[in-house]
Write an enzyme that holds these catalytic residues in place. Sequence first.
Site, PDB file in Angstrom:
ATOM      1  N   PHE A 114     -12.643  -6.881  13.493  1.00  0.00           N
ATOM      2  CA  PHE A 114     -11.530  -7.426  12.719  1.00  0.00           C
ATOM      3  C   PHE A 114     -11.081  -6.381  11.692  1.00  0.00           C
ATOM      4  CE2 PHE A 114     -10.083  -9.831   8.902  1.00  0.00           C
ATOM      5  CZ  PHE A 114      -8.880 -10.267   9.433  1.00  0.00           C
ATOM      6  N   GLN A 115      -9.804  -6.123  11.647  1.00  0.00           N
ATOM      7  CA  GLN A 115      -9.182  -5.146  10.740  1.00  0.00           C
ATOM      8  C   GLN A 115      -9.783  -3.750  10.886  1.00  0.00           C
ATOM      9  OE1 GLN A 115      -8.946  -6.960   6.767  1.00  0.00           O
ATOM     10  NE2 GLN A 115      -6.987  -7.826   7.394  1.00  0.00           N
TER      11      GLN A 115
ATOM     12  N   MET B  98      23.902   8.100   4.158  1.00  0.00           N
ATOM     13  CA  MET B  98      23.750   9.374   4.858  1.00  0.00           C
ATOM     14  C   MET B  98      23.928   9.207   6.367  1.00  0.00           C
ATOM     15  SD  MET B  98      23.471  12.508   4.571  1.00  0.00           S
ATOM     16  CE  MET B  98      22.679  13.278   3.180  1.00  0.00           C
TER      17      MET B  98
ATOM     18  N   GLU C 239       0.815  -1.213   0.000  1.00  0.00           N
ATOM     19  CA  GLU C 239       0.000   0.000   0.000  1.00  0.00           C
ATOM     20  C   GLU C 239       0.851   1.266   0.000  1.00  0.00           C
ATOM     21  OE1 GLU C 239      -0.563  -2.633   1.919  1.00  0.00           O
ATOM     22  OE2 GLU C 239      -2.688  -3.173   1.844  1.00  0.00           O
TER      23      GLU C 239
ATOM     24  N   LYS D 283     -17.820  -0.572   4.778  1.00  0.00           N
ATOM     25  CA  LYS D 283     -18.211  -1.514   3.724  1.00  0.00           C
ATOM     26  C   LYS D 283     -19.721  -1.490   3.469  1.00  0.00           C
ATOM     27  CE  LYS D 283     -17.500  -6.241   2.155  1.00  0.00           C
ATOM     28  NZ  LYS D 283     -16.844  -7.527   2.450  1.00  0.00           N
TER      29      LYS D 283
HETATM   30  C1  LIG Z   1      11.739   5.274   6.087  1.00  0.00           C
HETATM   31  C2  LIG Z   1      13.009   5.868   6.580  1.00  0.00           C
HETATM   32  N1  LIG Z   1      13.734   5.214   7.527  1.00  0.00           N
HETATM   33  C3  LIG Z   1      14.899   5.727   7.967  1.00  0.00           C
HETATM   34  C4  LIG Z   1      15.360   6.922   7.488  1.00  0.00           C
HETATM   35  C5  LIG Z   1      16.683   7.520   8.012  1.00  0.00           C
HETATM   36  N2  LIG Z   1      17.664   7.605   6.907  1.00  0.00           N
HETATM   37  C6  LIG Z   1      17.883   8.747   6.229  1.00  0.00           C
HETATM   38  S1  LIG Z   1      18.966   8.576   4.994  1.00  0.00           S
HETATM   39  C7  LIG Z   1      19.236   6.966   5.377  1.00  0.00           C
HETATM   40  C8  LIG Z   1      20.202   6.123   4.572  1.00  0.00           C
HETATM   41  C9  LIG Z   1      19.780   5.969   3.170  1.00  0.00           C
HETATM   42  O1  LIG Z   1      20.563   4.985   2.558  1.00  0.00           O
HETATM   43  P1  LIG Z   1      20.481   4.710   1.005  1.00  0.00           P
HETATM   44  O2  LIG Z   1      19.083   4.699   0.557  1.00  0.00           O
HETATM   45  O3  LIG Z   1      21.290   3.528   0.687  1.00  0.00           O
HETATM   46  O4  LIG Z   1      21.103   6.030   0.383  1.00  0.00           O
HETATM   47  P2  LIG Z   1      22.574   6.622   0.522  1.00  0.00           P
HETATM   48  O5  LIG Z   1      22.543   7.572   1.671  1.00  0.00           O
HETATM   49  O6  LIG Z   1      23.528   5.492   0.740  1.00  0.00           O
HETATM   50  O7  LIG Z   1      22.778   7.326  -0.771  1.00  0.00           O
HETATM   51  C10 LIG Z   1      18.453   6.575   6.477  1.00  0.00           C
HETATM   52  C11 LIG Z   1      18.475   5.253   7.107  1.00  0.00           C
HETATM   53  C12 LIG Z   1      14.555   7.584   6.535  1.00  0.00           C
HETATM   54  N3  LIG Z   1      14.882   8.776   6.042  1.00  0.00           N
HETATM   55  N4  LIG Z   1      13.415   7.031   6.078  1.00  0.00           N
END
Ligand SMILES: Cc1ncc(C[n+]2csc(CCOP(=O)(O)OP(=O)(O)O)c2C)c(N)n1
Length: 600
Positions: free
Chosen positions: A132-133, A496, A70, A182
């Site tokens: 439920f749900q 990051m 979703e 529903k």
């Molecule tokens: C749903 C979600 N969970 C955790 C984060 C925290 N977060 C921000 S950037 C990042 C790393 C992203 O890694 P990747 O997609 O491999 O990109 P890169 O930074 O290596 O280019 C994380 C864990 C987030 N922004 N969104």
Amino acid sequence: MTAKKTEANQCNDQESTSPRMLSGADIVIQTLVNCGVDTIFAYPGGYSMPLHQAMTRFRDKVRVVLPRHEQGGGFAAQGYARATGKIGVCMVTSGPGAMNLITSIADAKLDSVPLLAITGQVNTDTIGSDGFQETPTTEVCRSITKHHYLVTDINDLVRTIKEAIFVATTGRPGPVLVDLPKNIQVQQCYPNYEATMNLPGYSDQNHQPSAAELDLIVESIKRSRRPVLFVGGGVVNADASDYLRRIVEKTHIPVTTSMTGLSAFDRNDYRSLGMIGMHGTVCANRAVAECDLLLALGVRFSDRVTGKVSEFAKSARIIQIDVDPSEINKVKKTQVAIACDLADALGALDAALDDHFEPSNLDSWYEKIDQWKKEYPVSYDENSPYILPEHAITELWKATKDLNAIITTGVGQHQMWTTEFYRFSRPRTWISSCGLGTMGFGLPAAIGAKIACPDRLVVDIDGDGSFQMNIQEMATCFTENIPVKVMLLNNQHLGMVMQWEDRFYKKNRANTYLGCVNDPEAFGQGDGVSPKHRFPDYIAVAAGYGWEALSISKKEELPGAIQTMIASTHPFLLDVQVPYFEHVLPMTPPGGTIADMILK
Ligand SMILES: Cc1ncc(C[n+]2csc(CCOP(=O)(O)OP(=O)(O)O)c2C)c(N)n1
């Protein structure tokens, strides 16, 4: 209600004479069709089956796309909406389906995306009994939607759907939730498609800039010696980029953008300063720190932009124009504020800058700006033997800059490098989760954009962490024949977060390695270049989902591989094996100022 022509009130009421009794579900779908909806991203379940059954009766009018999660459906609807400005529609069942959609709704709220989320709900006589749900979906979504409805009377359906689309697409766009029990979906009645909207207190008729306000802006521009236009997503949403360009032609004011505003102004224009904020250019951040006039257009002064608010644009007179009055003076006190549609405002300002307007001499301002650009260019080591992620994005930009391509991203370093190295020149070509920063956004958003713009090239520049968060949507691309492209900057890390470990946690690795935990790289003891065993094997993954794919690790392979990806008529995964030692720079630490900017 007098209303401008919008999605909702373009509703075509031609079916209104229908004498037939119809189910609530059929009435909902017919109303969506009447409102111009042609695509719905929908994942079924017990409490939304009547809606799905109804959609089978509208196959010639509505394309129903089955995402594999979703959240993917919600992001795909966003991709559709962000690429076009039209309403994006997603549909899910109650409980778990609705809860899986929450992130997409919150994401749309923060980036002001017109989204209609239709959720199934348990029968009205079960609501509140922990059925439920059952989840109290409107309660959960109250503060992450622009508006929300729980429909308990079949006779309210037409009005509700019309209102929902109207509210989502007018003023400051945003997500609207319609929760449909529903029993309301299966009940029958004689539909009245002419049912009118009833939205006391809500109107899309906003203030028009007065002559006095325009004079004030023009006078401020004339008096200023160091002006900056600070442009946000509001300009993109209002489709006001052409007015912006004309104003810049007349005034020569340099332009910086927020992240959502990135595609509002041509990055190749010499007056572009690039993006402002935490990972903005030195030039943009310096210019705003030193400007004497800041024209803030459709921006919300997010903390990622301002850093320390009291230091932001400290010596500037600030003129703020925003369609949402609640944004005015919310974060930053402004001297002049106009709550107004950006197209109306910029159109009027363009007209006010008539033949008698003499642009100020900004030579010494541009001397400074050019010096900053020269001293602190957005750059990377072009001589590196490895495929640096910045290089991959630069090469992609070179190969696609004349193709009017749409670029989506995940969230992380790759996203920030895209803001730096992909030089966007046209509005709505940049689709990214800016406000919520949601990993997993890139692939499903690309699906929605490609469905909305089938003749355009759509490339998701993704990180391996983000890509794996909605990797199941590869199935949607194959089964629905949606040939999106993914350029995966595969650094085997949550890059990051790893960068923050490097900068603020003495390089202590704490669950940021995406490979196997017994690999030295997991503990930061590798060479930072190429983990021995890349995981997963993306070529095998792609094969499993029926995608074409290429994996490259040598710099000389890159241009050819990009061309192969572009030329493919199938969904295509380009796995680019990049090192993980690169940091996104410059960087202003959270809450910092220009003085705290990390340059290397
Ligand atoms: C749903 C979600 N969970 C955790 C984060 C925290 N977060 C921000 S950037 C990042 C790393 C992203 O890694 P990747 O997609 O491999 O990109 P890169 O930074 O290596 O280019 C994380 C864990 C987030 N922004 N969104």
